[in-house]
Design an enzyme around this catalytic site. Structure first.
Site, PDB file in Angstrom:
ATOM      1  CE  LYS A 137       0.834   1.210   4.499  1.00 55.95           C
ATOM      2  NZ  LYS A 137       1.486   2.480   4.965  1.00 55.95           N
TER       3      LYS A 137
ATOM      4  CG  ASP B 252      -1.062   0.401   8.654  1.00 62.97           C
ATOM      5  OD1 ASP B 252      -1.792   1.268   9.165  1.00 62.97           O
ATOM      6  OD2 ASP B 252       0.072   0.629   8.219  1.00 62.97           O
TER       7      ASP B 252
END
Length: 461
Positions: free
Chosen positions: A187, A312
């Site tokens: 990401k 996350d």
């Protein structure tokens, strides 16, 4: 002369292109020859396929030099995958190398949940159509919409349509005790702002997570003895502390008695790079084992387990690019424009804990909104000034990107990136990257490759 097969690496691009050029010489005198001499394999696309783990190479046991390769192409999407290229050096022909590469790639495709492998070839060349027929491929209707793009490409390149035949091989779903493969995508944080600090010491954040089409690969094999084993050691990380092991054990109470697993991790995401590697690996284990163990947890329950492993992890579990707040656990899916990214790894580990503890870190930025982000008003990363001051290699990478646009830091790590509107622009940037850094092209995706893989495995089941 013996050989073995392994995943290709970026340093082999030139050698694989040379293999293709040598193999093309076998078509001299064939009606397709005028086409082949004008069309060559794009090195930049081959490199991207290698970085995504879609190329396997046959290496000579004596010299360790490449003698053949196969490249799989996910362009079709859905439950099918294509063979983009398979070539063997002519001097190494008739040794079973092409067959070995083909079977190896088909085995991987089956483990990844694909139900069919497709390819375009020549019907009248012994090492083309007849070769594939011996390995379970059958001719299919070339007017099938699935092959429309390939035929258009042939037409653009002047390849005679009457020479082309399309073939497919069906793949059975993996058995319950087979290895399966699952992506763990990286990401980027398109911006990161710290708006406050909570009484428990955690920081209130705002960020946009952008998922990429590139990352790690997780291989899983269910066990029936309750053991969770990490097959691939990770330097400096004890098995008990590894997030993939912890994720599996966190899910075990929700599975049937005796559920266990062997775990292999093919690491491509740099550790400490701010690209979410460890969190993504953990999320993939949760999502994949929930399916393989038939645990039956819904997405919310899996995301909550993920939150216990790291802030996350939930975004990777949910598999959507998202606007995030809180400590990163409050997620709102966000539709982002199609973009490509030149991602640079300066090869400098940035410890997250030290950044959060930095006295110079700005912790009271005014809250942003999705609309201010969309307009370009909200940008930047709160950690960038701290990282610039403490990590000179990261600062140098950011400075180098200035020649091309506005480079940004991702998350609280050391990797930096430049957003571009075209793949070609990102390739230009990556192609000029100094040797001190490692650079790659990645495409932003709204739906995670993990979710696409899960859908394939569910359909196969």
């Amino acid at each position: 002369m013996t050989y073995h097969i392994e995943r290709a690496v970026p340093a082999q691009v030139e050698a694989l292109c040379a293999i293709e050029r040598a193999a093309m010489q076998l078509f001299r005198g064939h009606r397709a020859w005028p086409f082949y001499i004008h069309v060559s394999m794009p090195p930049e696309l081959l490199l991207q396929a290698i970085e995504r783990g879609m190329v396997w190479v046959a290496l000579s046991d004596a010299s360790a030099e490449p003698v053949g390769f196969i490249w799989l192409d996910t362009e079709e999407g859905g439950d099918s995958i294509g063979v983009a290229e398979i070539d063997v050096l002519p001097d190494w022909g008739r040794r079973g190398i092409g067959a070995g590469l083909l079977e190896h790639a088909c085995a991987w495709a089956r483990a990844a949940g694909y139900r069919r492998v497709d390819l375009g070839t020549l019907a009248d060349v012994p090492w083309n159509g007849p070769f594939y027929a011996r390995h379970g491929f059958v001719a299919v209707d070339k007017n099938d919409p699935a092959f429309a793009f390939a035929r258009e490409r042939d037409q653009e390149n002047g390849f005679p349509d009457d020479l082309r035949v399309f073939m497919s091989r069906s793949l059975a779903p993996p058995a319950s005790d087979d290895w399966t493969v699952w992506p763990a995508p990286a990401k980027l944080n398109l911006f990161l702002r710290i708006t406050g600090r909570r009484p428990d010491g955690y920081h209130e954040l705002q960020t946009v997570f952008r998922l990429l089409d590139w990352g790690d690969e997780i291989r899983l094999r269910p066990r029936q003895d309750g053991q969770v084993r990490r097959v691939t050691p990770v330097p400096g990380v004890a098995e008990e502390d590894d997030l993939v092991v912890r994720a599996a054990r966190l899910l075990q109470p929700h599975a049937a008695a005796g559920a266990g697993v062997d775990i292999e991790v093919d690491k491509r995401i740099p550790t400490g790079g701010g690209l979410g590697g460890g969190s993504s690996d953990a999320a993939t284990v949760l999502v994949a084992l929930n399916h393989l163990w038939s645990a039956g947890l819904d997405e919310d329950a899996l995301a909550e387990l993920g939150r216990q492993l790291g802030a996350d992890v939930p975004v990777f579990v949910r598999g959507r690019s998202a606007w995030a707040e809180g400590v990163g656990e409050k997620l709102e899916p966000i539709k982002l424009p199609r973009r490509w990214y030149a991602v640079l790894d300066p090869h400098e580990h940035v410890p997250t804990a030290a950044l959060f503890q930095a006295a110079e870190l700005t912790r009271n930025a005014p809250p942003a909104t999705i609309s201010s982000f969309a307009s370009g008003e909200t940008a930047g990363n709160a950690f960038e000034p701290v990282v610039r001051a403490r990590h000179p290699r990261v600062a140098a990478a950011l400075d180098w990107l200035r020649d091309f646009g506005s480079g940004r830091l991702s998350g609280s790590g050391g990797c930096v990136f430049l957003e571009t509107k075209s793949q070609e622009r990102a390739e230009i940037v990556v192609g000029q990257c100094p040797p001190a850094f490692t650079a790659r092209v990645a495409m932003g995706v709204d739906v995670s490759p993990l979710q696409q893989t899960l859908a394939r495995h569910r359909r196969g089941a």
